[in-house]
Design a protein around this motif. Sequence first.
Motif, PDB file in Angstrom:
ATOM      1  N   PHE A 131      -8.516 -15.728  -2.976  1.00  0.00           N
ATOM      2  CA  PHE A 131      -9.157 -14.889  -1.967  1.00  0.00           C
ATOM      3  C   PHE A 131      -8.142 -13.977  -1.269  1.00  0.00           C
ATOM      4  CE2 PHE A 131     -12.848 -18.052  -1.230  1.00  0.00           C
ATOM      5  CZ  PHE A 131     -13.481 -17.539  -2.338  1.00  0.00           C
ATOM      6  N   ALA A 132      -6.967 -14.527  -0.959  1.00  0.00           N
ATOM      7  CA  ALA A 132      -5.952 -13.732  -0.264  1.00  0.00           C
ATOM      8  C   ALA A 132      -5.477 -12.578  -1.143  1.00  0.00           C
ATOM      9  CB  ALA A 132      -4.770 -14.614   0.130  1.00  0.00           C
ATOM     10  N   HIS A 133      -5.378 -12.824  -2.456  1.00  0.00           N
ATOM     11  CA  HIS A 133      -4.974 -11.753  -3.364  1.00  0.00           C
ATOM     12  C   HIS A 133      -6.059 -10.693  -3.471  1.00  0.00           C
ATOM     13  CE1 HIS A 133      -4.090  -9.922  -7.408  1.00  0.00           C
ATOM     14  NE2 HIS A 133      -2.901  -9.869  -6.847  1.00  0.00           N
ATOM     15  N   GLN A 134      -7.315 -11.104  -3.462  1.00  0.00           N
ATOM     16  CA  GLN A 134      -8.406 -10.134  -3.476  1.00  0.00           C
ATOM     17  C   GLN A 134      -8.340  -9.248  -2.242  1.00  0.00           C
ATOM     18  OE1 GLN A 134     -12.412 -11.437  -4.781  1.00  0.00           O
ATOM     19  NE2 GLN A 134     -11.520 -13.470  -4.987  1.00  0.00           N
ATOM     20  N   LEU A 135      -8.053  -9.860  -1.088  1.00  0.00           N
ATOM     21  CA  LEU A 135      -7.934  -9.085   0.149  1.00  0.00           C
ATOM     22  C   LEU A 135      -6.803  -8.075   0.045  1.00  0.00           C
ATOM     23  CD1 LEU A 135      -8.625  -8.555   3.135  1.00  0.00           C
ATOM     24  CD2 LEU A 135      -7.074 -10.425   3.733  1.00  0.00           C
ATOM     25  N   GLN A 136      -5.676  -8.491  -0.538  1.00  0.00           N
ATOM     26  CA  GLN A 136      -4.549  -7.574  -0.712  1.00  0.00           C
ATOM     27  C   GLN A 136      -4.937  -6.398  -1.596  1.00  0.00           C
ATOM     28  OE1 GLN A 136      -1.367  -9.137  -3.039  1.00  0.00           O
ATOM     29  NE2 GLN A 136      -0.041  -7.379  -2.738  1.00  0.00           N
ATOM     30  N   LEU A 137      -5.659  -6.663  -2.685  1.00  0.00           N
ATOM     31  CA  LEU A 137      -6.081  -5.602  -3.587  1.00  0.00           C
ATOM     32  C   LEU A 137      -7.003  -4.610  -2.878  1.00  0.00           C
ATOM     33  CD1 LEU A 137      -6.811  -7.625  -6.862  1.00  0.00           C
ATOM     34  CD2 LEU A 137      -4.793  -6.255  -6.325  1.00  0.00           C
ATOM     35  N   VAL A 138      -7.884  -5.124  -2.018  1.00  0.00           N
ATOM     36  CA  VAL A 138      -8.796  -4.253  -1.275  1.00  0.00           C
ATOM     37  C   VAL A 138      -8.017  -3.350  -0.328  1.00  0.00           C
ATOM     38  CG1 VAL A 138     -10.617  -4.210   0.467  1.00  0.00           C
ATOM     39  CG2 VAL A 138     -10.770  -5.803  -1.453  1.00  0.00           C
ATOM     40  N   VAL A 139      -7.059  -3.933   0.409  1.00  0.00           N
ATOM     41  CA  VAL A 139      -6.267  -3.150   1.365  1.00  0.00           C
ATOM     42  C   VAL A 139      -5.488  -2.051   0.644  1.00  0.00           C
ATOM     43  CG1 VAL A 139      -4.353  -3.247   3.003  1.00  0.00           C
ATOM     44  CG2 VAL A 139      -6.096  -5.028   3.032  1.00  0.00           C
ATOM     45  N   VAL A 140      -4.881  -2.391  -0.499  1.00  0.00           N
ATOM     46  CA  VAL A 140      -4.107  -1.411  -1.261  1.00  0.00           C
ATOM     47  C   VAL A 140      -5.020  -0.304  -1.796  1.00  0.00           C
ATOM     48  CG1 VAL A 140      -2.736  -1.051  -3.355  1.00  0.00           C
ATOM     49  CG2 VAL A 140      -2.288  -3.032  -1.892  1.00  0.00           C
ATOM     50  N   ALA A 141      -6.190  -0.692  -2.326  1.00  0.00           N
ATOM     51  CA  ALA A 141      -7.117   0.296  -2.887  1.00  0.00           C
ATOM     52  C   ALA A 141      -7.602   1.265  -1.819  1.00  0.00           C
ATOM     53  CB  ALA A 141      -8.299  -0.416  -3.540  1.00  0.00           C
ATOM     54  N   VAL A 142      -7.919   0.742  -0.639  1.00  0.00           N
ATOM     55  CA  VAL A 142      -8.383   1.606   0.448  1.00  0.00           C
ATOM     56  C   VAL A 142      -7.268   2.527   0.917  1.00  0.00           C
ATOM     57  CG1 VAL A 142      -9.218   1.634   2.826  1.00  0.00           C
ATOM     58  CG2 VAL A 142     -10.156  -0.016   1.197  1.00  0.00           C
ATOM     59  N   ALA A 143      -6.039   1.990   1.019  1.00  0.00           N
ATOM     60  CA  ALA A 143      -4.907   2.808   1.465  1.00  0.00           C
ATOM     61  C   ALA A 143      -4.642   3.940   0.490  1.00  0.00           C
ATOM     62  CB  ALA A 143      -3.662   1.930   1.611  1.00  0.00           C
ATOM     63  N   GLN A 144      -4.799   3.684  -0.799  1.00  0.00           N
ATOM     64  CA  GLN A 144      -4.538   4.716  -1.801  1.00  0.00           C
ATOM     65  C   GLN A 144      -5.569   5.840  -1.755  1.00  0.00           C
ATOM     66  OE1 GLN A 144      -4.422   2.250  -5.341  1.00  0.00           O
ATOM     67  NE2 GLN A 144      -2.188   2.336  -5.434  1.00  0.00           N
ATOM     68  N   LYS A 145      -6.779   5.555  -1.276  1.00  0.00           N
ATOM     69  CA  LYS A 145      -7.824   6.574  -1.240  1.00  0.00           C
ATOM     70  C   LYS A 145      -7.622   7.579  -0.112  1.00  0.00           C
ATOM     71  CE  LYS A 145     -11.564   4.047  -3.523  1.00  0.00           C
ATOM     72  NZ  LYS A 145     -12.966   3.551  -3.427  1.00  0.00           N
ATOM     73  N   HIS A 146      -6.873   7.192   0.915  1.00  0.00           N
ATOM     74  CA  HIS A 146      -6.603   8.099   2.034  1.00  0.00           C
ATOM     75  C   HIS A 146      -5.244   8.746   1.803  1.00  0.00           C
ATOM     76  CE1 HIS A 146      -5.830   9.558   6.083  1.00  0.00           C
ATOM     77  NE2 HIS A 146      -7.100   9.327   6.383  1.00  0.00           N
ATOM     78  N   PHE A 147      -5.227  10.055   1.629  1.00  0.00           N
ATOM     79  CA  PHE A 147      -4.020  10.754   1.220  1.00  0.00           C
ATOM     80  C   PHE A 147      -2.847  10.520   2.173  1.00  0.00           C
ATOM     81  CE2 PHE A 147      -6.689  14.111  -1.182  1.00  0.00           C
ATOM     82  CZ  PHE A 147      -6.786  13.237  -2.252  1.00  0.00           C
ATOM     83  N   ASP A 148      -3.095  10.672   3.485  1.00  0.00           N
ATOM     84  CA  ASP A 148      -1.997  10.555   4.445  1.00  0.00           C
ATOM     85  C   ASP A 148      -1.463   9.131   4.528  1.00  0.00           C
ATOM     86  OD1 ASP A 148      -2.044  13.238   5.088  1.00  0.00           O
ATOM     87  OD2 ASP A 148      -3.580  12.966   6.634  1.00  0.00           O
ATOM     88  N   VAL A 149      -2.382   8.154   4.546  1.00  0.00           N
ATOM     89  CA  VAL A 149      -1.951   6.754   4.587  1.00  0.00           C
ATOM     90  C   VAL A 149      -1.243   6.380   3.281  1.00  0.00           C
ATOM     91  CG1 VAL A 149      -2.737   4.360   4.742  1.00  0.00           C
ATOM     92  CG2 VAL A 149      -3.793   6.111   6.179  1.00  0.00           C
ATOM     93  N   GLY A 150      -1.786   6.872   2.156  1.00  0.00           N
ATOM     94  CA  GLY A 150      -1.148   6.614   0.874  1.00  0.00           C
ATOM     95  C   GLY A 150       0.247   7.202   0.807  1.00  0.00           C
ATOM     96  N   ASP A 151       0.402   8.400   1.357  1.00  0.00           N
ATOM     97  CA  ASP A 151       1.718   9.035   1.388  1.00  0.00           C
ATOM     98  C   ASP A 151       2.684   8.226   2.237  1.00  0.00           C
ATOM     99  OD1 ASP A 151       3.543  11.404   0.991  1.00  0.00           O
ATOM    100  OD2 ASP A 151       3.378  11.422   3.171  1.00  0.00           O
ATOM    101  N   PHE A 152       2.186   7.689   3.360  1.00  0.00           N
ATOM    102  CA  PHE A 152       3.023   6.871   4.233  1.00  0.00           C
ATOM    103  C   PHE A 152       3.490   5.600   3.522  1.00  0.00           C
ATOM    104  CE2 PHE A 152       3.296   3.265   7.163  1.00  0.00           C
ATOM    105  CZ  PHE A 152       4.218   3.718   8.089  1.00  0.00           C
ATOM    106  N   PHE A 153       2.526   4.910   2.884  1.00  0.00           N
ATOM    107  CA  PHE A 153       2.810   3.624   2.264  1.00  0.00           C
ATOM    108  C   PHE A 153       3.595   3.754   0.959  1.00  0.00           C
ATOM    109  CE2 PHE A 153      -0.239   0.598   4.391  1.00  0.00           C
ATOM    110  CZ  PHE A 153       0.709  -0.367   4.592  1.00  0.00           C
ATOM    111  N   PHE A 154       3.069   4.549   0.036  1.00  0.00           N
ATOM    112  CA  PHE A 154       3.542   4.522  -1.338  1.00  0.00           C
ATOM    113  C   PHE A 154       4.597   5.582  -1.649  1.00  0.00           C
ATOM    114  CE2 PHE A 154      -0.917   3.085  -1.188  1.00  0.00           C
ATOM    115  CZ  PHE A 154      -0.701   1.750  -1.515  1.00  0.00           C
ATOM    116  N   ASP A 155       4.793   6.518  -0.742  1.00  0.00           N
ATOM    117  CA  ASP A 155       5.831   7.521  -0.954  1.00  0.00           C
ATOM    118  C   ASP A 155       6.981   7.345   0.030  1.00  0.00           C
ATOM    119  OD1 ASP A 155       4.472   8.654  -3.067  1.00  0.00           O
ATOM    120  OD2 ASP A 155       3.354  10.031  -1.790  1.00  0.00           O
TER     121      ASP A 155
END
Length: 246
Positions: A131-155
């Motif tokens: 369950f905890a891994h599923q939650l992590q996947l959801v948080v990452v997927a949502v963050a990647q969909k938002h350009f500015d947040v994705g840029d903050f996190f992944f760039d």
Amino acid sequence: MVSHKIQTDIVHCFAEEVIESIIKEVGHGVFCLLVDESADVSDKEQMAIVFRFVDTQGIVKERFLGLTHVKETSSLSLKSVVDFLFAKYGLSMKKLRGQGYDGASNMKGEFNGLRALILRECSSAYYVHCFAHQLQLVVVAVAQKHFDVGDFFFDKIAVLLNVVGASLLEYVEIDGSDGIKRRQANGLLKYFHTFDFVFYLQLIVLLLGITNNLSKDLQRKDQDILNAMSLVKSTKQQLYKIRDDG
């Protein structure tokens, strides 16, 4: 008695005694297998093994058996380690009633993953995605969909970790030997002084604080599915409130 070899042998004996007591605690009852694999600081792949079972008093228990180094992380390699462990301690694969892994393909693969290999021997060993891994996947997927947040996190943050290492950004910018790293350090220093960086940093801290509480609750040994769903619902309500009124 103080030599490295003797001390290692003593620790190994302690570990074997603990494992033997865990096996006796499981007895001839059914149990679940929890497995995760990751590389240590020396880049050696290792697999953590945990047993989950109900004791004679009806109490759900989880017992950590230890870490086992594996040559590779393929499903066949992991399965061979599990087989060796079961053979060593006289455990039967037919007693398995559950498997708990993350969502990696070598673990949960429907045809060739560790899950599938064990199911071929014991059809009652139902797989549950952590369950905890599923939650992590959801948080990452949502963050990647938002350009500015994705840029903050992944760039920006990813570049920061790669550039800084054990040094300070100012040192890298001025005295760094790699021109690319110096330019990246300069860009990061400028970005850290912008409103966007401070805003997204505060936002992420708030959101991860809420999901972190849920993640910890999902990893409790005494968790049940109804309570887990209730926790997910309450967390979603908190996130909705922040989005609408925060």
